[in-house]
Design a protein around this motif. Structure first.
Motif, PDB file in Angstrom:
ATOM      1  N   PHE A   9       0.941  -1.034   0.092  1.00 26.04           N
ATOM      2  CA  PHE A   9       0.117   0.004   0.021  1.00 26.04           C
ATOM      3  C   PHE A   9       1.047   1.176   0.139  1.00 26.04           C
ATOM      4  O   PHE A   9       1.869   1.383   0.607  1.00 26.04           O
ATOM      5  CB  PHE A   9      -0.657   0.051   1.303  1.00 26.04           C
ATOM      6  CG  PHE A   9      -2.227  -0.888   1.112  1.00 26.04           C
ATOM      7  CD1 PHE A   9      -2.010  -2.164   0.929  1.00 26.04           C
ATOM      8  CD2 PHE A   9      -3.473  -0.304   0.974  1.00 26.04           C
ATOM      9  CE1 PHE A   9      -3.226  -2.938   0.789  1.00 26.04           C
ATOM     10  CE2 PHE A   9      -4.499  -0.989   0.845  1.00 26.04           C
ATOM     11  CZ  PHE A   9      -4.483  -2.396   0.911  1.00 26.04           C
ATOM     12  N   GLU A  10       0.489   2.303  -0.617  1.00 20.83           N
ATOM     13  CA  GLU A  10       1.379   3.633  -1.033  1.00 20.83           C
ATOM     14  C   GLU A  10       0.523   4.524  -0.916  1.00 20.83           C
ATOM     15  O   GLU A  10      -0.834   4.740  -0.833  1.00 20.83           O
ATOM     16  CB  GLU A  10       2.217   3.397  -2.304  1.00 20.83           C
ATOM     17  CG  GLU A  10       3.074   2.427  -2.283  1.00 20.83           C
ATOM     18  CD  GLU A  10       4.363   2.756  -1.585  1.00 20.83           C
ATOM     19  OE1 GLU A  10       4.408   3.513  -0.704  1.00 20.83           O
ATOM     20  OE2 GLU A  10       5.447   1.651  -1.575  1.00 20.83           O
ATOM     21  N   GLY A  11       0.998   5.810  -0.762  1.00 20.73           N
ATOM     22  CA  GLY A  11       0.246   7.092  -0.610  1.00 20.73           C
ATOM     23  C   GLY A  11       1.034   8.027   0.261  1.00 20.73           C
ATOM     24  O   GLY A  11       1.820   7.762   0.969  1.00 20.73           O
ATOM     25  N   GLY A  12       0.303   9.257   0.347  1.00 21.18           N
ATOM     26  CA  GLY A  12       0.937  10.451   1.256  1.00 21.18           C
ATOM     27  C   GLY A  12       0.595  10.062   2.877  1.00 21.18           C
ATOM     28  O   GLY A  12       0.141   8.788   3.093  1.00 21.18           O
ATOM     29  N   PRO A 130       6.464  -5.709  -5.351  1.00 19.25           N
ATOM     30  CA  PRO A 130       5.132  -6.606  -4.969  1.00 19.25           C
ATOM     31  C   PRO A 130       4.613  -6.902  -6.213  1.00 19.25           C
ATOM     32  O   PRO A 130       4.795  -6.787  -7.394  1.00 19.25           O
ATOM     33  CB  PRO A 130       4.492  -5.468  -4.471  1.00 19.25           C
ATOM     34  CG  PRO A 130       5.352  -4.404  -3.879  1.00 19.25           C
ATOM     35  CD  PRO A 130       6.596  -4.483  -4.851  1.00 19.25           C
ATOM     36  N   ASP A 131       3.765  -8.019  -5.969  1.00 20.91           N
ATOM     37  CA  ASP A 131       2.959  -8.505  -7.039  1.00 20.91           C
ATOM     38  C   ASP A 131       1.719  -7.481  -7.557  1.00 20.91           C
ATOM     39  O   ASP A 131       1.189  -7.162  -8.670  1.00 20.91           O
ATOM     40  CB  ASP A 131       2.104  -9.778  -6.794  1.00 20.91           C
ATOM     41  CG  ASP A 131       2.926 -10.873  -6.400  1.00 20.91           C
ATOM     42  OD1 ASP A 131       3.785 -11.349  -7.325  1.00 20.91           O
ATOM     43  OD2 ASP A 131       3.272 -11.388  -5.451  1.00 20.91           O
ATOM     44  N   MET A 132       1.308  -6.598  -6.392  1.00 20.16           N
ATOM     45  CA  MET A 132       0.361  -5.835  -6.469  1.00 20.16           C
ATOM     46  C   MET A 132       0.545  -4.542  -5.748  1.00 20.16           C
ATOM     47  O   MET A 132       0.850  -4.556  -4.543  1.00 20.16           O
ATOM     48  CB  MET A 132      -0.874  -6.114  -6.502  1.00 20.16           C
ATOM     49  CG  MET A 132      -2.001  -5.429  -6.513  1.00 20.16           C
ATOM     50  SD  MET A 132      -3.981  -5.900  -6.070  1.00 20.16           S
ATOM     51  CE  MET A 132      -4.817  -4.842  -6.862  1.00 20.16           C
ATOM     52  N   THR A 133       0.411  -3.221  -6.227  1.00 20.79           N
ATOM     53  CA  THR A 133       0.534  -2.096  -5.126  1.00 20.79           C
ATOM     54  C   THR A 133      -0.870  -1.368  -5.462  1.00 20.79           C
ATOM     55  O   THR A 133      -1.188  -0.890  -6.663  1.00 20.79           O
ATOM     56  CB  THR A 133       1.711  -1.304  -5.801  1.00 20.79           C
ATOM     57  OG1 THR A 133       2.959  -2.197  -5.509  1.00 20.79           O
ATOM     58  CG2 THR A 133       1.831  -0.038  -4.929  1.00 20.79           C
ATOM     59  N   ILE A 134      -1.445  -0.891  -3.921  1.00 19.44           N
ATOM     60  CA  ILE A 134      -2.452  -0.196  -3.967  1.00 19.44           C
ATOM     61  C   ILE A 134      -2.140   1.218  -3.922  1.00 19.44           C
ATOM     62  O   ILE A 134      -1.436   1.437  -2.650  1.00 19.44           O
ATOM     63  CB  ILE A 134      -3.502  -0.549  -3.039  1.00 19.44           C
ATOM     64  CG1 ILE A 134      -3.848  -2.182  -3.078  1.00 19.44           C
ATOM     65  CG2 ILE A 134      -4.756   0.232  -2.857  1.00 19.44           C
ATOM     66  CD1 ILE A 134      -4.966  -2.223  -4.142  1.00 19.44           C
ATOM     67  N   VAL A 191      -4.775   2.558  -8.657  1.00 15.22           N
ATOM     68  CA  VAL A 191      -5.038   4.141  -8.046  1.00 15.22           C
ATOM     69  C   VAL A 191      -6.478   4.085  -7.436  1.00 15.22           C
ATOM     70  O   VAL A 191      -7.099   3.909  -8.164  1.00 15.22           O
ATOM     71  CB  VAL A 191      -4.723   5.128  -8.835  1.00 15.22           C
ATOM     72  CG1 VAL A 191      -4.913   6.468  -7.981  1.00 15.22           C
ATOM     73  CG2 VAL A 191      -3.306   5.052  -9.421  1.00 15.22           C
ATOM     74  N   ILE A 192      -6.557   4.251  -6.109  1.00 17.97           N
ATOM     75  CA  ILE A 192      -8.076   4.168  -5.422  1.00 17.97           C
ATOM     76  C   ILE A 192      -8.041   5.586  -4.750  1.00 17.97           C
ATOM     77  O   ILE A 192      -7.229   5.870  -3.890  1.00 17.97           O
ATOM     78  CB  ILE A 192      -8.054   3.045  -4.690  1.00 17.97           C
ATOM     79  CG1 ILE A 192      -8.228   1.741  -5.537  1.00 17.97           C
ATOM     80  CG2 ILE A 192      -9.342   3.329  -3.521  1.00 17.97           C
ATOM     81  CD1 ILE A 192      -8.384   0.421  -4.969  1.00 17.97           C
TER      82      ILE A 192
END
Ligand code: T5A
Length: 217
Positions: A9-12, A130-134, A191-192
């Motif tokens: 999981f990523e983001g500010g 990673p296989d997936m990043t949100i 991107v969510i």
């Protein structure tokens, strides 16, 4: 070849990552998956010690190159002691931040540049992703309001808020950097928007995870 799945999981600041990683873990457990939740910086005993060096104190405590090397010192320990053994054992690993944060915060935010971080990443992790990043995306002012409200109950010397104290322009650069990284890595990123309620955001995340890994949406 790893047998498990690795989701980051990523983001500010204050986008809701810590809230959402727990909800995703619970959802995956109800699907019968063996899941571990971990975080960066940290996620292994030595890496957690390095976390304290990085997240407390003045914003200008480290020069950018020292900072990036400390993040990677922690990351290698975390990868070798926690993430890769869990993946080899067939577990699903959910990680609250990983290397995309270094590309955004140190590479773009501090201006070290992507090529420096790329080189360090390749040498230290053998280019492990990673296989997936949100990516949870929100206007930085709204995210910082959420993060500051949460920190208000913690005494000043214990607050892990070194990055939250950086200037507003830094946080705007970060948001753009994350969106550009996601755009360049569309196979891996989803991107969510983090603007909705906690349960709306969780439903959107589940939908993307289920589609990606062939689970029940
Ligand atoms: N860093 C990290 C780097 O510079 N380089 C790197 O390579 C790495 C790995 C980590 C810091 O290190 C930097 C980035 C960070 O500054 P951290 O303590 O792990 O520090 O902090 P963050 O990852 O930024 O996480 P935060 O704890 O600040 O925020 P979260 O986890 O995104 O948000 P969360 O879930 O704690 O939510 C914050 C508040 O908002 C509420 C929650 O209840 C909570 O009170 N909330 C919502 N409110 C309304 N609507 C929603 N949808 C909400 N979702 C959550």
């Amino acid at each position: 070849m790893s047998k498990g799945k690795f989701i980051s999981f990523e983001g500010g600041e204050g986008t809701g990552k810590t809230t959402q990683v727990k909800l995703l873990r619970d959802r995956l457990i109800t699907e019968g998956k063996d899941v571990i939740l971990t975080r960066e910086p940290g996620g292994a005993p030595g890496a957690e010690e390095i976390r304290q060096l990085l997240l407390t104190g003045n914003p200008d405590k480290w020069v950018p190159m020292t900072e990036v090397l400390l993040f990677y010192a922690a990351r290698v320990d975390h990868l070798k002691r926690t993430i890769q053994p869990a993946l080899q054992a067939g577990k699903w690993v959910i990680c609250d931040r990983y290397a995309d944060s270094t590309f955004a915060y140190q590479g773009a935010g501090h201006g070290l540049g992507a090529s420096v971080v790329e080189e360090i990443h390749r040498i230290t992790t053998d280019d492990f992703w990673p296989d997936m990043t949100i990516l949870l995306d929100i206007d930085p002012e709204a995210g910082l309001r959420r993060a500051n409200a949460r920190e208000a109950d913690i005494s000043e010397d214990k607050r892990e808020d070194r990055f939250e104290k950086m200037a507003q322009g830094y946080h705007q650069r970060l948001r753009q950097a994350f969106l550009q990284i996601a755009d360049k890595n569309q196979d891996r990123f989803r991107v969510i928007t983090a603007e909705g309620s906690i349960s709306q955001v969780a439903d959107n995340i589940w939908h993307q995870v289920a589609i990606t890994f062939g689970l029940n949406p």
